[in-house]
Design a protein around this motif. Sequence first.
Motif, PDB file in Angstrom:
ATOM      1  N   TYR A  13      72.061  92.706  55.887  1.00 48.91           N
ATOM      2  CA  TYR A  13      70.776  92.794  54.635  1.00 48.91           C
ATOM      3  C   TYR A  13      71.325  92.429  53.581  1.00 48.91           C
ATOM      4  O   TYR A  13      71.775  93.842  53.263  1.00 48.91           O
ATOM      5  N   ARG A  47      66.119  94.554  67.922  1.00 43.50           N
ATOM      6  CA  ARG A  47      65.238  93.529  67.722  1.00 43.50           C
ATOM      7  C   ARG A  47      66.292  92.039  67.224  1.00 43.50           C
ATOM      8  O   ARG A  47      65.548  91.248  68.282  1.00 43.50           O
ATOM      9  N   LEU A  52      64.089  88.918  67.582  1.00 40.94           N
ATOM     10  CA  LEU A  52      62.923  88.717  66.904  1.00 40.94           C
ATOM     11  C   LEU A  52      64.089  89.133  65.051  1.00 40.94           C
ATOM     12  O   LEU A  52      63.173  89.428  64.187  1.00 40.94           O
ATOM     13  N   THR A  53      64.948  88.708  65.814  1.00 39.97           N
ATOM     14  CA  THR A  53      65.888  88.689  64.376  1.00 39.97           C
ATOM     15  C   THR A  53      67.016  87.785  64.562  1.00 39.97           C
ATOM     16  O   THR A  53      67.340  87.679  66.084  1.00 39.97           O
ATOM     17  N   PRO A  68      68.862  84.142  69.967  1.00 37.98           N
ATOM     18  CA  PRO A  68      67.396  83.760  69.846  1.00 37.98           C
ATOM     19  C   PRO A  68      66.883  82.607  70.306  1.00 37.98           C
ATOM     20  O   PRO A  68      65.456  82.753  70.492  1.00 37.98           O
ATOM     21  N   ALA A  69      67.876  81.642  71.009  1.00 37.64           N
ATOM     22  CA  ALA A  69      67.452  80.563  71.467  1.00 37.64           C
ATOM     23  C   ALA A  69      66.187  80.487  72.772  1.00 37.64           C
ATOM     24  O   ALA A  69      65.489  79.432  72.318  1.00 37.64           O
ATOM     25  N   ARG A  72      62.242  83.640  73.335  1.00 34.99           N
ATOM     26  CA  ARG A  72      60.199  83.862  74.714  1.00 34.99           C
ATOM     27  C   ARG A  72      60.646  84.074  76.369  1.00 34.99           C
ATOM     28  O   ARG A  72      59.929  84.467  76.303  1.00 34.99           O
ATOM     29  N   VAL A  80      59.130  96.277  76.572  1.00 35.87           N
ATOM     30  CA  VAL A  80      59.436  97.123  75.135  1.00 35.87           C
ATOM     31  C   VAL A  80      59.107  97.985  74.902  1.00 35.87           C
ATOM     32  O   VAL A  80      57.609  98.054  75.394  1.00 35.87           O
ATOM     33  N   PRO A  82      58.148 100.350  72.225  1.00 34.60           N
ATOM     34  CA  PRO A  82      58.634 100.885  70.137  1.00 34.60           C
ATOM     35  C   PRO A  82      58.436 101.532  69.813  1.00 34.60           C
ATOM     36  O   PRO A  82      58.332 102.219  70.886  1.00 34.60           O
ATOM     37  N   PHE A  84      57.956 102.825  66.987  1.00 32.98           N
ATOM     38  CA  PHE A  84      56.060 103.707  66.868  1.00 32.98           C
ATOM     39  C   PHE A  84      55.316 103.245  67.885  1.00 32.98           C
ATOM     40  O   PHE A  84      55.222 102.085  67.993  1.00 32.98           O
TER      41      PHE A  84
ATOM     42  N   ARG B   6      57.055  77.075  66.695  1.00 34.67           N
ATOM     43  CA  ARG B   6      56.518  76.993  68.187  1.00 34.67           C
ATOM     44  C   ARG B   6      56.031  77.641  68.843  1.00 34.67           C
ATOM     45  O   ARG B   6      55.266  78.863  68.896  1.00 34.67           O
ATOM     46  N   ARG B  93      50.820  97.264  63.809  1.00 36.01           N
ATOM     47  CA  ARG B  93      51.313  96.909  64.502  1.00 36.01           C
ATOM     48  C   ARG B  93      51.338  96.485  65.780  1.00 36.01           C
ATOM     49  O   ARG B  93      51.516  96.022  66.878  1.00 36.01           O
ATOM     50  N   GLU B  96      53.667  93.080  66.506  1.00 34.61           N
ATOM     51  CA  GLU B  96      54.609  93.528  66.633  1.00 34.61           C
ATOM     52  C   GLU B  96      54.963  94.131  68.334  1.00 34.61           C
ATOM     53  O   GLU B  96      55.626  93.649  69.206  1.00 34.61           O
ATOM     54  N   ASN B 100      56.632  91.512  71.693  1.00 40.07           N
ATOM     55  CA  ASN B 100      57.650  91.774  72.371  1.00 40.07           C
ATOM     56  C   ASN B 100      57.351  90.981  73.595  1.00 40.07           C
ATOM     57  O   ASN B 100      58.524  91.134  74.370  1.00 40.07           O
ATOM     58  N   PRO B 102      56.323  88.141  75.572  1.00 39.99           N
ATOM     59  CA  PRO B 102      56.919  86.338  75.480  1.00 39.99           C
ATOM     60  C   PRO B 102      56.164  85.664  74.319  1.00 39.99           C
ATOM     61  O   PRO B 102      55.530  84.650  75.298  1.00 39.99           O
ATOM     62  N   VAL B 103      55.267  86.018  73.430  1.00 40.55           N
ATOM     63  CA  VAL B 103      55.003  85.915  72.311  1.00 40.55           C
ATOM     64  C   VAL B 103      55.671  84.976  71.146  1.00 40.55           C
ATOM     65  O   VAL B 103      55.834  86.394  70.694  1.00 40.55           O
ATOM     66  N   THR B 104      55.203  84.137  70.616  1.00 45.15           N
ATOM     67  CA  THR B 104      56.172  84.133  68.773  1.00 45.15           C
ATOM     68  C   THR B 104      55.506  84.511  67.844  1.00 45.15           C
ATOM     69  O   THR B 104      53.914  84.387  68.480  1.00 45.15           O
ATOM     70  N   LEU B 256      60.350  88.484  60.202  1.00 46.02           N
ATOM     71  CA  LEU B 256      61.535  87.844  61.220  1.00 46.02           C
ATOM     72  C   LEU B 256      63.275  88.393  60.406  1.00 46.02           C
ATOM     73  O   LEU B 256      63.905  87.978  61.046  1.00 46.02           O
ATOM     74  N   LYS B 257      62.888  88.977  59.530  1.00 49.69           N
ATOM     75  CA  LYS B 257      63.892  89.159  58.652  1.00 49.69           C
ATOM     76  C   LYS B 257      65.299  89.762  59.501  1.00 49.69           C
ATOM     77  O   LYS B 257      64.969  90.858  60.177  1.00 49.69           O
TER      78      LYS B 257
END
Lengths: 303, 257
Positions: A13, A47, A52-53, A68-69, A72, A80, A82, A84, B6, B93, B96, B100, B102-104, B256-257
């Motif tokens: 980053y 992530r 997600l990244t 990531p390909a 989904r 997951v 998380p 938070f 997508r 959130r 978020e 997590n 399977p949803v884009t 998504l960074k």
Amino acid sequence: MSPLRVAALRKSYDGREVVAGLNFELQRGECYGLLGPNGAGKTTTLRCCLGLTAPDSGEITLVGEPVPARAREARMKIGVVPQFDNLDPDFTAAENLIVYGRYFGMKDAAIRPKIGELLEFAGLAGKEDANIRTLSGGMKRRLTLARALVNDPELLLLDEPTTGLDPQARHLIWERLKRLQAQGKTILLTTHFMDEAERLCQRLAIIDDGKMVAEGAPRALIHQQIEPQVVEVYGEDAPGWAAREAQAYSRRVEVSGETAFCYVEDAAPLLAHLAAWPALRTLHRPANLEDVFLKLTGRELRD
Amino acid sequence: MIAIPRISLRAFAVWRRNFLVWKKLAIPSLLGNLADPMIYLFGLGYGLGGLLPQIDGVSYIAFLAAGTVCASTMNAASFEALYSAFSRMHVQRTWEAIMNAPVTLEDVMAGELLWAAAKATLSGTAILVVIAVLGLVASPLALWALPVIFLTGLAFAALGLIVTALAPSYDFFMYYFTLFITPMVLLCGVFFPANQLPPLVQAVAAWLPLTHAVALVRPLLFGEIPAGIAGHIAALLAVAATAFWIALTLIRRRLLK
């Protein structure tokens, strides 16, 4: 097939490398821990694993799918928890589970019969209609765990699952995670609680500055990385004493504030010497994972 | 980086989530959406309208009613895509948690867009029903206003999502309302015909999306077929599509960074 394989993972980053060439592979049915100080790259790694990244380079295979390909598709078989809480505050406990199941393409008729069982597992039996805002922190965490199980995942990813919980709530989470493992689920856990990692993980990796600094079973790591005995010496004079005397009796000495940590093979000569220093208090104990962690990642604060 | 969106049917699960929340408070929410525009409609329509001659051959309140349908649709879509979507993205959130599964992110955004448009449609339609009951609608041709209302909702939902993508906090939305939404209400022919304005202002207003919504809805409520239908529909579609694409690009960069 490994539930998760990460090879040569890198992510930066703004020119700062947060994950710097990470390799690890989970075995089916194990609990694997990622340990590291704040900012070590644990959450970024998770992530990346979820798609997600996008990593800068490296390969990730999650439940057989390239990420990531095909992230989904992979996430169909993942649960997951998380860092938070992000339960839906507008819904009851049961509605949270139903709505979450829909994200997996599950029909309501397939989710409803599982709700009682999931809530019971989470220690929330009979709380179907409870408003999320009325639940305690521990209850929310357990409901989040139940939500992560709605799709019956092969692999669970837990990001600091017990941060902020009281001891009772932590023990309950640990017990449930052990039960899930006994059911054959694979678990990947990030934490900075050493007792948690030592208790739950068959294997763990210590990461710092995005790199792995050690990997193995908790006992084996303690055995390989550090002297077997620790004598902690407290008191106002401890730093001065440590500077003059400790080296002669210890293989390694670390001073933090008014405490000297003396790492020794055999504690008897040191303890005999300390008998002559009544102003210093001592604690003699076997080395643990925290000692390994601090040796490898240093004692400076990470913020 | 330009990625192909997508979007899948999972967007519908996101839509249903929002619908389920709304259902719990449906009646107060609907009344709340109706109250504000009705106060304006009756206050200005009868109060001010009594002092005015007919506009374009109809009473002032009938003229204003058509504008109110469009302005309320715009407001409902904007509020949902700004405040509510921002809560779900940033405060709760919720996005978020959804991602997590399977949803884009594209599914989430599509679900939010369609939900905000649906809620706006409901709002616009509720007002349409009230003014029809009051006899301010000329013919069943007014039913064609429904798809226009939905399209208007889509356009303003997509614009709102851009602002949400950029917002650091709720305070940021005031700028959008003050600098964009409020001027639009005054420039696009809601309260008075836009041709009352200086030519330069009219030229600017012609580019604003609300102008196109009003140009379609008002004749339909008066029982006339609007002039230049294709152009107005194309303009609203173009705003919706372009704004959604920009919002997606910005949100991707943010989350998504």
